[in-house]
Design a protein around this motif. Sequence first.
Motif, PDB file in Angstrom:
ATOM      1  N   ARG A   1     -18.318   2.409  23.713  1.00  0.00           N
ATOM      2  CA  ARG A   1     -18.652   0.990  23.775  1.00  0.00           C
ATOM      3  C   ARG A   1     -18.333   0.440  25.151  1.00  0.00           C
ATOM      4  NH1 ARG A   1     -17.142  -2.464  18.789  1.00  0.00           N
ATOM      5  NH2 ARG A   1     -18.610  -0.930  18.081  1.00  0.00           N
ATOM      6  N   LEU A   2     -19.248  -0.331  25.682  1.00  0.00           N
ATOM      7  CA  LEU A   2     -19.038  -0.944  27.004  1.00  0.00           C
ATOM      8  C   LEU A   2     -18.313  -2.249  26.904  1.00  0.00           C
ATOM      9  CD1 LEU A   2     -22.480  -0.186  28.624  1.00  0.00           C
ATOM     10  CD2 LEU A   2     -20.328   0.992  28.959  1.00  0.00           C
TER      11      LEU A   2
ATOM     12  N   TYR B   1     -18.035  16.379  21.449  1.00  0.00           N
ATOM     13  CA  TYR B   1     -17.476  16.688  22.766  1.00  0.00           C
ATOM     14  C   TYR B   1     -16.795  15.455  23.362  1.00  0.00           C
ATOM     15  CZ  TYR B   1     -17.178  18.518  27.517  1.00  0.00           C
ATOM     16  OH  TYR B   1     -16.718  18.947  28.734  1.00  0.00           O
ATOM     17  N   ALA B   2     -17.386  14.313  23.152  1.00  0.00           N
ATOM     18  CA  ALA B   2     -16.866  13.061  23.706  1.00  0.00           C
ATOM     19  C   ALA B   2     -15.501  12.685  23.136  1.00  0.00           C
ATOM     20  CB  ALA B   2     -17.858  11.929  23.453  1.00  0.00           C
ATOM     21  N   LEU B   3     -15.147  13.226  21.991  1.00  0.00           N
ATOM     22  CA  LEU B   3     -13.861  12.901  21.376  1.00  0.00           C
ATOM     23  C   LEU B   3     -12.695  13.665  22.001  1.00  0.00           C
ATOM     24  CD1 LEU B   3     -14.902  12.733  17.621  1.00  0.00           C
ATOM     25  CD2 LEU B   3     -14.555  10.846  19.217  1.00  0.00           C
ATOM     26  N   LYS B   4     -13.004  14.481  22.980  1.00  0.00           N
ATOM     27  CA  LYS B   4     -12.007  15.265  23.716  1.00  0.00           C
ATOM     28  C   LYS B   4     -11.151  16.093  22.764  1.00  0.00           C
ATOM     29  CE  LYS B   4     -12.160  12.105  27.542  1.00  0.00           C
ATOM     30  NZ  LYS B   4     -11.456  11.192  28.399  1.00  0.00           N
ATOM     31  N   ASP B   5      -9.825  15.934  22.798  1.00  0.00           N
ATOM     32  CA  ASP B   5      -8.949  16.783  21.982  1.00  0.00           C
ATOM     33  C   ASP B   5      -8.884  16.377  20.518  1.00  0.00           C
ATOM     34  OD1 ASP B   5      -7.540  14.457  22.452  1.00  0.00           O
ATOM     35  OD2 ASP B   5      -5.652  15.454  22.880  1.00  0.00           O
TER      36      ASP B   5
ATOM     37  N   LYS C   1     -18.691   7.009  14.100  1.00  0.00           N
ATOM     38  CA  LYS C   1     -18.050   5.712  14.290  1.00  0.00           C
ATOM     39  C   LYS C   1     -17.025   5.788  15.429  1.00  0.00           C
ATOM     40  CE  LYS C   1     -17.701   3.207  10.662  1.00  0.00           C
ATOM     41  NZ  LYS C   1     -17.301   2.623   9.375  1.00  0.00           N
ATOM     42  N   GLU C   2     -16.285   6.880  15.481  1.00  0.00           N
ATOM     43  CA  GLU C   2     -15.306   7.088  16.551  1.00  0.00           C
ATOM     44  C   GLU C   2     -16.004   7.253  17.905  1.00  0.00           C
ATOM     45  OE1 GLU C   2     -12.071  10.006  15.670  1.00  0.00           O
ATOM     46  OE2 GLU C   2     -13.189  10.146  13.776  1.00  0.00           O
ATOM     47  N   ILE C   3     -17.094   7.993  17.907  1.00  0.00           N
ATOM     48  CA  ILE C   3     -17.855   8.197  19.141  1.00  0.00           C
ATOM     49  C   ILE C   3     -18.376   6.864  19.645  1.00  0.00           C
ATOM     50  CG2 ILE C   3     -19.899   9.276  20.146  1.00  0.00           C
ATOM     51  CD1 ILE C   3     -19.461  11.546  18.029  1.00  0.00           C
ATOM     52  N   GLN C   4     -18.868   6.042  18.742  1.00  0.00           N
ATOM     53  CA  GLN C   4     -19.364   4.714  19.109  1.00  0.00           C
ATOM     54  C   GLN C   4     -18.250   3.885  19.731  1.00  0.00           C
ATOM     55  OE1 GLN C   4     -20.594   2.330  15.801  1.00  0.00           O
ATOM     56  NE2 GLN C   4     -21.763   0.946  17.082  1.00  0.00           N
TER      57      GLN C   4
END
Length: 92
Positions: free
Chosen positions: A91-92, A44-48, A84-87
């Motif tokens: 990342r802050l 979900y966090a990866l949006k589109d 890996k993409e979600i991370q």
Amino acid sequence: MFEKDSWKDKEYSFFSHTKCECFPCHETEHPEDFNCLFCYCPLYALKDRCGGNFRYTESGIKDCSQCGLPHKRENYGYIMERFKEIQEITRL
């Protein structure tokens, strides 16, 4: 590191909670292969860029109600490869 296909036929890659009040939460012709492991989709966090069947509502909310991607037994590897993409985006 996640090894490609090392998860196949492993118990940790599939969980079906058939006693859940919402089971199945998406329409399916194969409830025996409905994977509840990713009940809340990490993509979900990866949006589109998630790769699933989603749409955005008029108010801009991502609607995944027509998506079965995280619930298919064979998609465990796909989801794990995307962490890996979600991370990166979290990342802050």
